[in-house]
Scaffold this motif. Structure first.
Motif, mmCIF file in Angstrom:
data_model
loop_
_atom_site.group_PDB
_atom_site.id
_atom_site.type_symbol
_atom_site.label_atom_id
_atom_site.label_comp_id
_atom_site.label_asym_id
_atom_site.label_seq_id
_atom_site.Cartn_x
_atom_site.Cartn_y
_atom_site.Cartn_z
ATOM 1 N N UNK A 215 52.752 33.516 37.554
ATOM 2 C CA UNK A 215 51.369 33.972 37.733
ATOM 3 C C UNK A 215 50.580 33.095 38.707
ATOM 4 N N UNK A 216 51.144 31.934 39.070
ATOM 5 C CA UNK A 216 50.357 30.963 39.831
ATOM 6 C C UNK A 216 49.871 31.500 41.176
ATOM 7 N N UNK A 217 50.764 32.161 41.915
ATOM 8 C CA UNK A 217 50.328 32.632 43.229
ATOM 9 C C UNK A 217 49.288 33.750 43.098
ATOM 10 N N UNK A 218 49.382 34.542 42.029
ATOM 11 C CA UNK A 218 48.379 35.578 41.811
ATOM 12 C C UNK A 218 47.037 34.966 41.419
ATOM 13 N N UNK A 219 47.094 33.882 40.639
ATOM 14 C CA UNK A 219 45.855 33.179 40.296
ATOM 15 C C UNK A 219 45.185 32.597 41.538
ATOM 16 N N UNK A 220 45.989 32.066 42.442
ATOM 17 C CA UNK A 220 45.438 31.504 43.679
ATOM 18 C C UNK A 220 44.782 32.595 44.509
ATOM 19 N N UNK A 221 45.487 33.706 44.668
ATOM 20 C CA UNK A 221 44.905 34.825 45.420
ATOM 21 C C UNK A 221 43.581 35.243 44.792
ATOM 22 N N UNK A 222 43.550 35.305 43.479
ATOM 23 C CA UNK A 222 42.335 35.708 42.780
ATOM 24 C C UNK A 222 41.193 34.725 43.026
ATOM 25 N N UNK A 223 41.514 33.422 43.002
ATOM 26 C CA UNK A 223 40.496 32.397 43.262
ATOM 27 C C UNK A 223 39.902 32.562 44.660
ATOM 28 N N UNK A 224 40.770 32.815 45.632
ATOM 29 C CA UNK A 224 40.286 32.950 47.011
ATOM 30 C C UNK A 224 39.473 34.227 47.172
ATOM 31 N N UNK A 225 39.940 35.303 46.586
ATOM 32 C CA UNK A 225 39.201 36.564 46.696
ATOM 33 C C UNK A 225 37.853 36.474 45.981
ATOM 34 N N UNK A 226 37.800 35.731 44.888
ATOM 35 C CA UNK A 226 36.533 35.524 44.180
ATOM 36 C C UNK A 226 35.512 34.826 45.077
ATOM 37 N N UNK A 227 35.986 33.846 45.847
ATOM 38 C CA UNK A 227 35.085 33.054 46.693
ATOM 39 C C UNK A 227 34.902 33.644 48.091
ATOM 40 N N UNK A 228 35.781 34.558 48.471
ATOM 41 C CA UNK A 228 35.582 35.260 49.725
ATOM 42 C C UNK A 228 36.245 34.654 50.941
ATOM 43 N N UNK A 229 36.770 33.426 50.831
ATOM 44 C CA UNK A 229 37.428 32.819 51.988
ATOM 45 C C UNK A 229 38.305 31.650 51.548
ATOM 46 N N UNK A 230 39.301 31.376 52.355
ATOM 47 C CA UNK A 230 40.168 30.215 52.115
ATOM 48 C C UNK A 230 39.376 28.931 52.253
ATOM 49 N N UNK A 231 38.561 28.854 53.277
ATOM 50 C CA UNK A 231 37.800 27.617 53.523
ATOM 51 C C UNK A 231 36.930 27.251 52.329
ATOM 52 N N UNK A 232 36.216 28.219 51.795
ATOM 53 C CA UNK A 232 35.346 27.939 50.656
ATOM 54 C C UNK A 232 36.166 27.546 49.436
ATOM 55 N N UNK A 233 37.314 28.180 49.248
ATOM 56 C CA UNK A 233 38.169 27.859 48.105
ATOM 57 C C UNK A 233 38.684 26.438 48.191
ATOM 58 N N UNK A 234 39.122 26.028 49.371
ATOM 59 C CA UNK A 234 39.598 24.655 49.552
ATOM 60 C C UNK A 234 38.507 23.665 49.181
ATOM 61 N N UNK A 235 37.283 23.944 49.619
ATOM 62 C CA UNK A 235 36.173 23.023 49.335
ATOM 63 C C UNK A 235 35.814 23.019 47.855
ATOM 64 N N UNK A 236 35.678 24.191 47.254
ATOM 65 C CA UNK A 236 35.199 24.246 45.874
ATOM 66 C C UNK A 236 36.251 23.809 44.872
ATOM 67 N N UNK A 237 37.532 24.058 45.156
ATOM 68 C CA UNK A 237 38.594 23.603 44.254
ATOM 69 C C UNK A 237 39.089 22.211 44.619
ATOM 70 N N UNK A 238 38.514 21.638 45.675
ATOM 71 C CA UNK A 238 38.854 20.280 46.126
ATOM 72 C C UNK A 238 40.350 20.136 46.410
ATOM 73 N N UNK A 239 40.909 21.147 47.077
ATOM 74 C CA UNK A 239 42.302 21.061 47.511
ATOM 75 C C UNK A 239 42.375 20.088 48.682
ATOM 76 N N UNK A 240 43.408 19.254 48.703
ATOM 77 C CA UNK A 240 43.394 18.145 49.666
ATOM 78 C C UNK A 240 44.707 17.946 50.405
#
Length: 368
Positions: A215-240
Motif C-alpha cells: 500500500x505504500x506507493x498508493x499512500x504516497x500518491x494519495x499524499x501528493x494528490x492531497x497536496x496538489x504537487x510533489x514540491x509541496x509534499x516534499x516540503x510538508x512531509x519533510x522528505x530529504x
C-alpha cells in the motif's frame, strides 16, 4: 582528451553534389497532412540544396519528421505540426540526386550503409566489453557537465535500491543531469523510498517485504494528490533524499510522461501523449548526451526525437552521444532497430551502472 570529435562537412565540390538539382517542394494540402512523396527525416545530419550551390544543414533534426522550406532556410517539423500551404521538401533519395543529402561520415564513424543511409532493423546482437565505454562516458559527462546538456531517461529500477538511489541523487546534485525524463513509476517509488524506505513494499536495502508494504506507493500518491504537487509534499512531509528531491532542490527539470497502467497518477504526470511528447522534445532539442536507463519504451520514444548531431551556438557541429543501459541486449537492439543506430549499449544491471558511475564521478574521485 575529451572525446568530442570535430565535424567534417561534406565536399560539395564533388561532381555528384556540384551537379545536384535544387530541392523540390510541394504545399501541404491540409493541417497535419504532407504532400505525396514527402521526404522523411532521419537522425543523421541532412542537407538540402536551395540552388546555386547553397546547401543548408537542417537544424534540430529528428527521425520521422518533415523538412519545410522557410525563407532562406529549412525547418524540421513533426507531421502533426505542418500547416496547410507549408512548402514541404519532396524526395526519397539521399545522395544528392534530388537535392537532399543524408550525411553520416561527419564524425568519422561511417555510420551509414551506402545502399540505404537510414533504415530500421539494421543491427543484430553482439557481445561487447564495456571498460572502454565506461571510461569514454566518464570523460563525456565531465565535459558536458560544463559545456553540454545531459539528459537522463530513467526507469523505476534505480529507485528500488538504496545505493543506486543515493548515487543518482549524487549525480544530479553534482551537475551531471540537466534534465530527467521518466514516468509515474520512477517518481512514485522514489517518493515512496523517501517516505517509507521501501520500493513496491520492499525495504530498499534488504529487499525484505514490509507489512502492508504493497500500500505504500498508493499512500504516497494519495499524499501528493492531497497536496496538489510533489514540491509541496516534499516540503510538508519533510522528505530529504532521493532522485526527485534532488531535482527539486537543484532546479533540474523533470518530465513525467504517463502511461495507461499508471496508478494515481501523480499530479505532475502528463497524461496527454502529445503534450508529453512536446515536453520531452524541449529537452531533445538541447541534449548533447543522453543516458537511457532501464526503460525500454521511454528510451525508444526519446531516441526517436534526438538527432545524432547538434548545431552549437557558435555554429560548430558536434555529435549527440546516446547510451542505452539495460540488463539484456533486447532493449539495446530494439532501440537501434527503431532507427537510433548511433545508440551505444552498456549491458549491465541498472543499479550497478549508476553506482559505478557515481564512484568515478563523485567529488574527489580519481580521473580516468
Amino acid at each position: 582528451m575529451i572525446p568530442i570529435p570535430a565535424f567534417q562537412p561534406p565536399d560539395f565540390s564533388a561532381p555528384h553534389l556540384a551537379a545536384a538539382p535544387a530541392v523540390r517542394s510541394g504545399p501541404a494540402p491540409a493541417d497535419g497532412v504532407a504532400p505525396s512523396g514527402f521526404h522523411a527525416t532521419s537522425n543523421h545530419p541532412e542537407y538540402v540544396h536551395l540552388g546555386g550551390g547553397r546547401w543548408v544543414l537542417a537544424p534540430e533534426s529528428r527521425m520521422d519528421a518533415l523538412l519545410v522550406l522557410k525563407g532562406e532556410g529549412v525547418e524540421v517539423v513533426e507531421q502533426r505540426r505542418v500547416k496547410k500551404g507549408d512548402q514541404v521538401v519532396l524526395g526519397r533519395s539521399e545522395n544528392g540526386e534530388e537535392g537532399i543529402l543524408v550525411y553520416c561520415d561527419g564524425f568519422g564513424d561511417r555510420a551509414c550503409d551506402e545502399a540505404e543511409k537510414f533504415a530500421f532493423r539494421t543491427r543484430g546482437t553482439r557481445e561487447t566489453p564495456f571498460s572502454r565505454s565506461y571510461d569514454e562516458l566518464y570523460r563525456i559527462l565531465r565535459h558536458d557537465r560544463e559545456e553540454g546538456y545531459i539528459v537522463w531517461v530513467v526507469g523505476p529500477a534505480v529507485a528500488f535500491d538504496k545505493d543506486s538511489r543515493q548515487a543518482m541523487q549524487g549525480l544530479i546534485e553534482s551537475g551531471y543531469c540537466q534534465a530527467l525524463l521518466a514516468g509515474n513509476a520512477l517518481a512514485t517509488h522514489d517518493l515512496e523510498a523517501a517516505r517509507f524506505r521501501t520500493g513496491l513494499g520492499q525495504d530498499i536495502y534488504t529487499q525484505a517485504l514490509q507489512p502492508f508494504g504493497h500500500c505504500n506507493h498508493l499512500d504516497v500518491i494519495n499524499e501528493v494528490r492531497l497536496r496538489g504537487s510533489i514540491r509541496r509534499t516534499i516540503a510538508e512531509l519533510e522528505l530529504s533524499d532521493g532522485i526527485i528531491y534532488a531535482c527539486e532542490r537543484c532546479g533540474v527539470p523533470y518530465v513525467l510522461a504517463g502511461s495507461i497502467r499508471d496508478d494515481g497518477p501523480l499530479p505532475e504526470v502528463i497524461t496527454d501523449v502529445r503534450q508529453a511528447q512536446d515536453a520531452m522534445r524541449e529537452h531533445a532539442r538541447r541534449a548533447t548526451t543522453v543516458i537511457a536507463l532501464a526503460t525500454q519504451l521511454h528510451a525508444i520514444a526519446f531516441g526517436n526525437m534526438v538527432p545524432s548531431y547538434r548545431i552549437m551556438a557558435d555554429g560548430s557541429v558536434r555529435p549527440v552521444f546516446f547510451y542505452i543501459v539495460d540488463m539484456s541486449e533486447f532493449s539495446a537492439d530494439k532501440l537501434a532497430n527503431r532507427g537510433s543506430a548511433q545508440a551505444r549499449a552498456i549491458l549491465t544491471n541498472a543499479q550497478d551502472f549508476v553506482v559505478n558511475l557515481w564512484h568515478n564521478l563523485r567529488p574527489g574521485a580519481a580521473i580516468s
